[in-house]
Design a protein around this motif. Structure first.
Motif, PDB file in Angstrom:
ATOM      1  N   ASP A   6       0.871  -1.162   0.000  1.00  0.00           N
ATOM      2  CA  ASP A   6       0.000   0.000   0.000  1.00  0.00           C
ATOM      3  C   ASP A   6       0.918   1.224   0.000  1.00  0.00           C
ATOM      4  N   ILE A   7       0.814   2.044  -1.015  1.00  0.00           N
ATOM      5  CA  ILE A   7       1.690   3.211  -1.111  1.00  0.00           C
ATOM      6  C   ILE A   7       0.841   4.470  -1.076  1.00  0.00           C
ATOM      7  N   SER A   8       1.070   5.307  -0.099  1.00  0.00           N
ATOM      8  CA  SER A   8       0.413   6.614  -0.083  1.00  0.00           C
ATOM      9  C   SER A   8       1.498   7.665  -0.313  1.00  0.00           C
ATOM     10  N   ALA A   9       1.192   8.640  -1.133  1.00  0.00           N
ATOM     11  CA  ALA A   9       2.221   9.616  -1.492  1.00  0.00           C
ATOM     12  C   ALA A   9       1.615  10.993  -1.686  1.00  0.00           C
ATOM     13  N   ALA A  10       2.436  11.991  -1.423  1.00  0.00           N
ATOM     14  CA  ALA A  10       2.057  13.371  -1.708  1.00  0.00           C
ATOM     15  C   ALA A  10       3.273  14.042  -2.326  1.00  0.00           C
ATOM     16  N   GLY A  11       3.036  14.971  -3.206  1.00  0.00           N
ATOM     17  CA  GLY A  11       4.184  15.572  -3.871  1.00  0.00           C
ATOM     18  C   GLY A  11       3.905  16.933  -4.457  1.00  0.00           C
ATOM     19  N   LEU A  12       5.001  17.566  -4.828  1.00  0.00           N
ATOM     20  CA  LEU A  12       4.946  18.875  -5.467  1.00  0.00           C
ATOM     21  C   LEU A  12       5.806  18.800  -6.714  1.00  0.00           C
ATOM     22  N   SER A  13       5.225  19.183  -7.825  1.00  0.00           N
ATOM     23  CA  SER A  13       5.951  19.159  -9.088  1.00  0.00           C
ATOM     24  C   SER A  13       5.915  20.557  -9.698  1.00  0.00           C
ATOM     25  N   VAL A  14       7.074  21.051 -10.109  1.00  0.00           N
ATOM     26  CA  VAL A  14       7.147  22.380 -10.727  1.00  0.00           C
ATOM     27  C   VAL A  14       7.818  22.231 -12.093  1.00  0.00           C
ATOM     28  N   THR A  15       7.147  22.729 -13.100  1.00  0.00           N
ATOM     29  CA  THR A  15       7.642  22.564 -14.474  1.00  0.00           C
ATOM     30  C   THR A  15       7.603  23.901 -15.199  1.00  0.00           C
ATOM     31  N   TRP A  16       8.675  24.208 -15.903  1.00  0.00           N
ATOM     32  CA  TRP A  16       8.640  25.346 -16.817  1.00  0.00           C
ATOM     33  C   TRP A  16       8.857  24.793 -18.215  1.00  0.00           C
ATOM     34  N   GLU A  17       8.017  25.187 -19.149  1.00  0.00           N
ATOM     35  CA  GLU A  17       8.178  24.665 -20.499  1.00  0.00           C
ATOM     36  C   GLU A  17       7.689  25.653 -21.543  1.00  0.00           C
ATOM     37  N   ASN A  18       8.284  25.531 -22.701  1.00  0.00           N
ATOM     38  CA  ASN A  18       7.757  26.192 -23.896  1.00  0.00           C
ATOM     39  C   ASN A  18       7.882  25.184 -25.029  1.00  0.00           C
ATOM     40  N   ALA A  19       7.788  25.640 -26.276  1.00  0.00           N
ATOM     41  CA  ALA A  19       7.767  24.698 -27.383  1.00  0.00           C
ATOM     42  C   ALA A  19       9.075  23.910 -27.486  1.00  0.00           C
ATOM     43  N   ARG A  20      10.170  24.429 -26.922  1.00  0.00           N
ATOM     44  CA  ARG A  20      11.457  23.745 -27.055  1.00  0.00           C
ATOM     45  C   ARG A  20      12.001  23.190 -25.741  1.00  0.00           C
ATOM     46  N   TRP A  21      11.793  23.903 -24.664  1.00  0.00           N
ATOM     47  CA  TRP A  21      12.408  23.538 -23.402  1.00  0.00           C
ATOM     48  C   TRP A  21      11.397  22.964 -22.410  1.00  0.00           C
ATOM     49  N   LEU A  22      11.850  22.056 -21.609  1.00  0.00           N
ATOM     50  CA  LEU A  22      11.066  21.578 -20.472  1.00  0.00           C
ATOM     51  C   LEU A  22      12.036  21.386 -19.303  1.00  0.00           C
ATOM     52  N   LEU A  23      11.756  22.042 -18.201  1.00  0.00           N
ATOM     53  CA  LEU A  23      12.554  21.893 -16.979  1.00  0.00           C
ATOM     54  C   LEU A  23      11.599  21.464 -15.875  1.00  0.00           C
ATOM     55  N   ARG A  24      11.947  20.409 -15.157  1.00  0.00           N
ATOM     56  CA  ARG A  24      10.989  19.888 -14.180  1.00  0.00           C
ATOM     57  C   ARG A  24      11.700  19.435 -12.906  1.00  0.00           C
ATOM     58  N   THR A  25      11.066  19.713 -11.798  1.00  0.00           N
ATOM     59  CA  THR A  25      11.535  19.142 -10.544  1.00  0.00           C
ATOM     60  C   THR A  25      10.336  18.623  -9.769  1.00  0.00           C
ATOM     61  N   ASN A  26      10.563  17.579  -9.025  1.00  0.00           N
ATOM     62  CA  ASN A  26       9.479  16.964  -8.280  1.00  0.00           C
ATOM     63  C   ASN A  26      10.013  16.473  -6.936  1.00  0.00           C
ATOM     64  N   TYR A  27       9.226  16.688  -5.907  1.00  0.00           N
ATOM     65  CA  TYR A  27       9.550  16.101  -4.609  1.00  0.00           C
ATOM     66  C   TYR A  27       8.336  15.328  -4.127  1.00  0.00           C
ATOM     67  N   SER A  28       8.541  14.083  -3.782  1.00  0.00           N
ATOM     68  CA  SER A  28       7.449  13.247  -3.284  1.00  0.00           C
ATOM     69  C   SER A  28       7.861  12.636  -1.952  1.00  0.00           C
ATOM     70  N   ALA A  29       6.894  12.515  -1.076  1.00  0.00           N
ATOM     71  CA  ALA A  29       7.109  11.796   0.186  1.00  0.00           C
ATOM     72  C   ALA A  29       6.017  10.752   0.292  1.00  0.00           C
ATOM     73  N   GLY A  30       6.413   9.553   0.651  1.00  0.00           N
ATOM     74  CA  GLY A  30       5.417   8.485   0.683  1.00  0.00           C
ATOM     75  C   GLY A  30       5.617   7.527   1.833  1.00  0.00           C
ATOM     76  N   ASN A  31       4.621   6.717   2.000  1.00  0.00           N
ATOM     77  CA  ASN A  31       4.647   5.681   3.026  1.00  0.00           C
ATOM     78  C   ASN A  31       4.292   4.368   2.337  1.00  0.00           C
ATOM     79  N   MET A  32       5.095   3.345   2.588  1.00  0.00           N
ATOM     80  CA  MET A  32       4.837   2.058   1.936  1.00  0.00           C
ATOM     81  C   MET A  32       4.680   0.977   2.994  1.00  0.00           C
ATOM     82  N   ALA A  33       3.531   0.341   2.985  1.00  0.00           N
ATOM     83  CA  ALA A  33       3.264  -0.736   3.941  1.00  0.00           C
ATOM     84  C   ALA A  33       2.992  -2.026   3.189  1.00  0.00           C
ATOM     85  N   ARG A  34       3.703  -3.064   3.580  1.00  0.00           N
ATOM     86  CA  ARG A  34       3.548  -4.329   2.865  1.00  0.00           C
ATOM     87  C   ARG A  34       2.430  -5.143   3.499  1.00  0.00           C
ATOM     88  N   ASN A  35       1.621  -5.742   2.644  1.00  0.00           N
ATOM     89  CA  ASN A  35       0.494  -6.539   3.126  1.00  0.00           C
ATOM     90  C   ASN A  35       0.432  -7.843   2.340  1.00  0.00           C
TER      91      ASN A  35
END
Lengths: 137, 419
Positions: free
Chosen positions: B203-232
């Protein structure tokens, strides 16, 4: 004889001259001009409005139409196949939906009836109900 | 094979339905049904070395061991977009491939409601694609992607969607657009079908923030996620009910690391913390592009700290031909504490400390567009394993002795369609 030759040359020239594609909106639209960058952003799904916040609905022609090819070559820098691959990525990841694809007759009707719509057509199809906001030379 | 036949029949039925019921889709604008599919044939260079991309059982991986197989990566997807009006829409996508069983099965990949109250704002509720991938985004859509074996590792396992909600705000910045995306949700990672039929899952629960700048040629992206994983799952219940208490009972003078080991197992089953930081960039011009992505994973020591690096170069030779090079690397930076701190594992620890746990895949391939709907791809991947017990991602599996050849190859052919 000379007149016939001139007429023939003029006819040949007009036959071989490339069709000019223009970007148009309804004559009732408040849009007066758009830039190449704004069009690229609209047709790649990056923007859905202009700088003043006004929502714009872009519409496409079919990829096999010369106007589609000329428009995208100049505006987005993509070939029809590249446009298709780009939108496949965007659509199937649920990020955005592509502009509606209409045949020329539907597109003209839609543009005339929808002040917020924008599209591209051959220059010869422009009439008083439409306003040219960008020319692709 | 029987399942694939029924899936193909179902697809044609859907297309018939689309033609019959939604004859003038563009004019009505209410319903659009689209799809994609790939038949991917792969084989490895060793008849004892299997290959898989999903959480498939070993028997699926070994179908391509030294012989051609279409089992591991062939995929079919059908998507319906329903537009009520300009602000509200609904999207559903069903994806069929070999997920965690030895047969193709359909699963819902996307199912969300989208609300766009203003051009800059978007809210989605339901099952949506995790906005943290870059090169592997829509890895299933072969017509749009290049490298055949894209990795879908998110946090620790290959998952691609979350059930939850996300908010997107996009506004103009320079000659491009800055997009901020906040997302929260849950997902499930299923372990491969085990021999006794008992399946475990995370079971994976996650929350995150993604920031992207893009135009027709460029794409720059960063993402931070924090999650909890419980095995069942039934196969592991005994560990939490018997092994952990036993380890706790043994802890003390007789077994120095037992308490730490018990705590680790409890974390794995109750929920381990995991964080992902990713940075990506892409530049495209005239059909050629360069894109790179770096993901770093840190955990509460339930899993090793690691990072994934991917870079891809593409060059459009002509309207229809495209060449690509791809480098995918997975590195483990620290070991799985505390159990491998035991003296018996000192050798392994030294290898990890020296970054000898590195593994990477170099690929070269070509793509030919037969039309605006059909493409052919072919690529050769060399799998490099510096440490004999490392598992490259996507996985190669070794039959018998748990040891890998230093180098091996995967040959792949794909037929991709969009419709």
């Amino acid at each position: 004889m000379k007149q016939v030759l001139v007429l023939l040359l003029v006819s040949l020239f007009s036959l071989s001259a490339p069709a000019e594609t223009v970007v148009v909106v309804s004559a009732n639209s408040s849009i007066t001009a758009v830039s190449r960058e704004q069009l690229a952003n609209l047709y790649l799904g990056l923007a859905s409005s202009l700088a003043d916040g006004q929502r714009v609905i872009p519409v496409e022609q079919a990829p096999d139409k010369p106007a589609f090819q000329e428009f995208h070559r100049h505006i987005t820098g993509k070939s029809p196949i590249q446009v298709r691959a780009y939108w496949a990525k965007v659509v199937f990841s649920g990020v955005a939906v592509p502009p509606r694809e209409l045949d020329v007759k539907e597109l003209l009707r839609f543009l005339k009836d929808t002040p917020s719509a924008i599209g591209y057509i051959d220059r010869h199809q422009v009439d008083a109900s439409l306003k040219v906001v960008y020319r692709i030379n | 094979m029987g399942r694939w036949v029924s899936i193909v029949i179902a697809t044609f039925s859907l297309l018939f339905f689309r033609t019959a019921w939604c004859e003038d889709e563009a004019a009505s604008g209410l319903l659009a049904i689209k799809g994609f599919g790939s038949i991917v044939a792969s084989r490895t260079s060793h008849d004892t070395l299997g290959f898989r991309t999903q959480n498939q059982p070993a028997e699926v991986a070994f179908k391509s061991a030294g012989r051609w197989s279409i089992a591991s990566e062939s995929v079919l997807g059908v998507q319906a977009d329903l537009f009520q009006h300009q602000e509200i829409s609904a999207t559903a996508q069903v994806l069929t491939t070999y997920f965690q069983h030895a047969y193709a099965e359909p699963k819902v990949e996307l199912a969300f409601l989208r609300w766009r109250p203003a051009p800059d704002w978007q809210f989605r509720l339901g099952r949506y694609w995790i906005p943290a991938f870059m090169n592997s985004e829509t890895a299933y859509v072969g017509f749009a992607n290049n490298f055949i074996h894209q990795s879908l590792i998110y946090l620790a396992y290959p998952v691609s969607h979350l059930d939850g909600a996300d908010v997107r705000y996009r506004h103009a910045l320079g000659d491009g657009f800055l997009t901020t995306n906040v997302f929260v949700g849950r997902t499930r990672y299923d372990y491969p079908d085990s021999a006794d039929g008992k399946e475990d899952y995370f079971d994976i629960s996650a929350a995150g923030l993604s920031v992207t700048w893009e135009n027709a040629r460029w794409l720059l992206r960063t993402n931070y996620s924090a999650g909890n994983m419980a095995r069942n799952g039934p196969a592991t219940t005994t560990i939490i009910t018997q092994v952990v208490p036993a380890l706790m009972a043994m802890s003390g003078a007789n077994c120095q690391p037992c308490a730490g080991e018990a705590a680790k197992w409890r974390r794995v089953y109750d929920g381990g913390q995991i964080r992902l930081l990713s940075l990506g960039a892409r530049y495209a011009s005239n059909g050629s592009s360069i894109s790179g992505e770096w993901n770093q994973r840190t955990t509460d020591t339930s899993l090793p700290k690691s990072y994934l690096f991917n870079i891809e170069l593409t060059h459009q030779l002509s309207e229809r031909w495209l060449l690509y090079l791809n480098h995918l690397a997975y590195k483990t930076l620290t070991n799985n504490a505390p159990v491998l701190n035991l003296p018996a594992f000192a050798g392994i620890d030294a290898l990890y400390a020296g970054q000898k746990g590195d593994r990477y895949i170099n690929s070269v391939g070509g793509k030919y567009f037969l039309s605006g709907n059909v493409a052919l791809r072919a690529d050769v991947s060399e799998v490099n394993v510096l440490f004999a017990q490392a598992r490259p991602i996507p996985h190669t599996l070794r039959a018998g002795v748990f040891q890998f050849p230093r180098r091996s190859q995967i040959f792949s052919l794909a037929l991709d369609v969009v419709f």
